[in-house]
Design a protein around this motif. Structure first.
Motif, mmCIF file in Angstrom:
data_model
loop_
_atom_site.group_PDB
_atom_site.id
_atom_site.type_symbol
_atom_site.label_atom_id
_atom_site.label_comp_id
_atom_site.label_asym_id
_atom_site.label_seq_id
_atom_site.Cartn_x
_atom_site.Cartn_y
_atom_site.Cartn_z
ATOM 1 N N VAL A 145 0.843 -1.182 0.000
ATOM 2 C CA VAL A 145 0.000 0.000 0.000
ATOM 3 C C VAL A 145 0.886 1.242 0.000
ATOM 4 N N ASN A 146 0.537 2.231 -0.824
ATOM 5 C CA ASN A 146 1.279 3.479 -0.887
ATOM 6 C C ASN A 146 0.880 4.348 0.297
ATOM 7 N N ILE A 147 1.808 4.609 1.210
ATOM 8 C CA ILE A 147 1.511 5.345 2.431
ATOM 9 C C ILE A 147 2.097 6.750 2.329
ATOM 10 N N GLN A 148 1.277 7.754 2.621
ATOM 11 C CA GLN A 148 1.757 9.123 2.684
ATOM 12 C C GLN A 148 2.123 9.430 4.132
ATOM 13 N N PRO A 149 3.189 10.186 4.370
ATOM 14 C CA PRO A 149 3.655 10.391 5.741
ATOM 15 C C PRO A 149 2.710 11.214 6.619
ATOM 16 N N ASP A 150 1.856 12.023 6.025
ATOM 17 C CA ASP A 150 0.966 12.861 6.832
ATOM 18 C C ASP A 150 -0.503 12.618 6.488
ATOM 19 N N ALA A 151 -0.880 11.361 6.328
ATOM 20 C CA ALA A 151 -2.240 11.003 5.921
ATOM 21 C C ALA A 151 -3.245 11.379 7.003
ATOM 22 N N THR A 152 -4.395 11.865 6.550
ATOM 23 C CA THR A 152 -5.467 12.199 7.481
ATOM 24 C C THR A 152 -6.717 11.363 7.226
#
Length: 144
Positions: A68-75
């Motif tokens: 899964v592509n994870i963004q560092p500041d996901a909300t």
């Protein structure tokens, strides 16, 4: 001059040009494999869904976190495979008490008003989506 209907099949085939050109394989997933779908994208697809089968108690396992592509500041996260009787207030209570403050929770319904078993959860603080993901991905909540 004889028409093609007057010739035998062998004569027609032998009269065709033999330039050795074949139509190139334009599918990038099977290029270089002679059409066989081994490894590559097909292998990744098999690996992604290998665990997505019902377990003994009927719950499903979702894709592993490494795919899964994870963004560092996901909300925002999407929660899936929820029981049909779970409501928005239960989801709010769980994530607010274990992860952090929520901005919005949307439980998805079909045309008949039945829960689809998925919800989108939006957190107030950046990074809480990642925290929830690492805490709850591939985990059963309340024993099933």
């Amino acid at each position: 001059m004889a028409t093609a209907l007057d010739k035998s099949l062998d004569d027609i085939i032998s009269s065709r040009p033999k330039n050795g050109r074949r139509r190139p394989n334009r599918n990038p997933r099977t290029a270089g494999t002679g059409g066989a779908k081994t490894g590559g994208a097909a292998g990744a697809t098999r690996a992604r869904y290998a665990g997505a089968v019902p377990t003994a108690n009927g719950n499903r396992v979702v894709a592993p976190a490494s795919l899964v592509n994870i963004q560092p500041d996901a909300t925002k996260i999407i929660v899936s495979n929820l029981p049909r009787d779970v409501n928005e207030s239960q989801i709010k209570e769980l994530f607010a008490s274990t992860v952090g403050p929520l901005r919005e929770v949307n439980l998805h319904y079909d045309a008949k008003g039945n829960s689809k078993g998925t919800a989108s959860v939006t957190f107030s603080r950046k990074g809480d989506g990642n925290k929830a993901f690492t805490q709850y991905n591939n985990r059963l909540i309340d024993g099933g």
